[in-house]
Design a protein around this motif. Sequence first.
Motif, PDB file in Angstrom:
ATOM      1  N   VAL A   7       0.839  -1.203   0.000  1.00 60.64           N
ATOM      2  CA  VAL A   7       0.000   0.000   0.000  1.00 60.64           C
ATOM      3  C   VAL A   7       0.871   1.249   0.000  1.00 60.64           C
ATOM      4  CG1 VAL A   7      -1.732   1.293   1.291  1.00 60.64           C
ATOM      5  CG2 VAL A   7      -1.916  -1.188   1.104  1.00 60.64           C
ATOM      6  N   GLN A   8       0.570   2.137  -0.926  1.00 59.95           N
ATOM      7  CA  GLN A   8       1.276   3.406  -1.054  1.00 59.95           C
ATOM      8  C   GLN A   8       0.479   4.561  -0.434  1.00 59.95           C
ATOM      9  OE1 GLN A   8       4.374   3.804  -2.725  1.00 59.95           O
ATOM     10  NE2 GLN A   8       4.356   1.594  -2.504  1.00 59.95           N
ATOM     11  N   GLN A   9      -0.854   4.434  -0.441  1.00 56.82           N
ATOM     12  CA  GLN A   9      -1.703   5.548  -0.016  1.00 56.82           C
ATOM     13  C   GLN A   9      -3.029   5.016   0.488  1.00 56.82           C
ATOM     14  OE1 GLN A   9      -2.107   8.534  -3.061  1.00 56.82           O
ATOM     15  NE2 GLN A   9      -4.093   9.192  -2.302  1.00 56.82           N
ATOM     16  N   ASP A  11      -6.905   6.605   1.285  1.00 59.59           N
ATOM     17  CA  ASP A  11      -7.819   7.735   1.180  1.00 59.59           C
ATOM     18  C   ASP A  11      -9.083   7.421   1.968  1.00 59.59           C
ATOM     19  OD1 ASP A  11      -6.208   9.215  -0.600  1.00 59.59           O
ATOM     20  OD2 ASP A  11      -6.979   8.068  -2.292  1.00 59.59           O
ATOM     21  N   TYR A  24     -10.054   3.701   0.901  1.00 63.03           N
ATOM     22  CA  TYR A  24      -9.408   3.083  -0.247  1.00 63.03           C
ATOM     23  C   TYR A  24      -7.930   2.956   0.074  1.00 63.03           C
ATOM     24  CZ  TYR A  24     -13.510   4.234  -3.080  1.00 63.03           C
ATOM     25  OH  TYR A  24     -14.782   4.327  -3.587  1.00 63.03           O
ATOM     26  N   TRP A  26      -4.411   2.098  -1.815  1.00 65.09           N
ATOM     27  CA  TRP A  26      -3.896   2.074  -3.183  1.00 65.09           C
ATOM     28  C   TRP A  26      -2.475   1.525  -3.236  1.00 65.09           C
ATOM     29  CZ3 TRP A  26      -7.219   3.496  -6.964  1.00 65.09           C
ATOM     30  CH2 TRP A  26      -8.313   4.256  -6.595  1.00 65.09           C
ATOM     31  N   ARG A  27      -2.229   0.683  -4.231  1.00 65.02           N
ATOM     32  CA  ARG A  27      -0.872   0.254  -4.552  1.00 65.02           C
ATOM     33  C   ARG A  27      -0.310   1.182  -5.618  1.00 65.02           C
ATOM     34  NH1 ARG A  27      -0.647  -6.116  -5.747  1.00 65.02           N
ATOM     35  NH2 ARG A  27      -0.498  -5.212  -7.812  1.00 65.02           N
ATOM     36  N   ASP A  30      -2.012   1.309  -9.095  1.00 69.42           N
ATOM     37  CA  ASP A  30      -3.420   1.762  -9.054  1.00 69.42           C
ATOM     38  C   ASP A  30      -4.421   0.680  -8.679  1.00 69.42           C
ATOM     39  OD1 ASP A  30      -2.917   4.424  -9.475  1.00 69.42           O
ATOM     40  OD2 ASP A  30      -3.223   4.333 -11.644  1.00 69.42           O
ATOM     41  N   GLU A  31      -3.958  -0.498  -8.286  1.00 71.31           N
ATOM     42  CA  GLU A  31      -4.883  -1.494  -7.737  1.00 71.31           C
ATOM     43  C   GLU A  31      -5.313  -0.980  -6.365  1.00 71.31           C
ATOM     44  OE1 GLU A  31      -5.068  -6.029  -6.042  1.00 71.31           O
ATOM     45  OE2 GLU A  31      -3.568  -5.574  -7.558  1.00 71.31           O
ATOM     46  N   SER A  32      -6.573  -1.192  -6.034  1.00 69.48           N
ATOM     47  CA  SER A  32      -7.061  -0.698  -4.750  1.00 69.48           C
ATOM     48  C   SER A  32      -7.937  -1.732  -4.075  1.00 69.48           C
ATOM     49  CB  SER A  32      -7.853   0.600  -4.934  1.00 69.48           C
ATOM     50  OG  SER A  32      -9.041   0.349  -5.652  1.00 69.48           O
ATOM     51  N   THR A  33      -8.124  -1.522  -2.792  1.00 69.73           N
ATOM     52  CA  THR A  33      -9.079  -2.287  -2.022  1.00 69.73           C
ATOM     53  C   THR A  33      -9.909  -1.281  -1.241  1.00 69.73           C
ATOM     54  OG1 THR A  33      -9.369  -4.153  -0.503  1.00 69.73           O
ATOM     55  CG2 THR A  33      -7.572  -2.641  -0.019  1.00 69.73           C
TER      56      THR A  33
END
Length: 68
Positions: A7-9, A11, A24, A26-27, A30-33
Amino acid sequence: MMTVDDVQQVDAVLCEDGRNVGFYAWRADDESTFWSISLGPMIVNEDAFDDMLPEWVTLGWEMLVQQA
């Protein structure tokens, strides 16, 4: 599968009803969970949410780390 190390971020968003906060993660690719929490009967207005956005993001990171 996404791990906490990927995970980079994180939100945080106030859901339309004001009774839920969505997160959210984010990797870099741009893949997210997504996950959300219910605030129960409490309603948060958008201005109050925005004023506390750094705290919501911190909570999102903490929740992510706890799940790992």
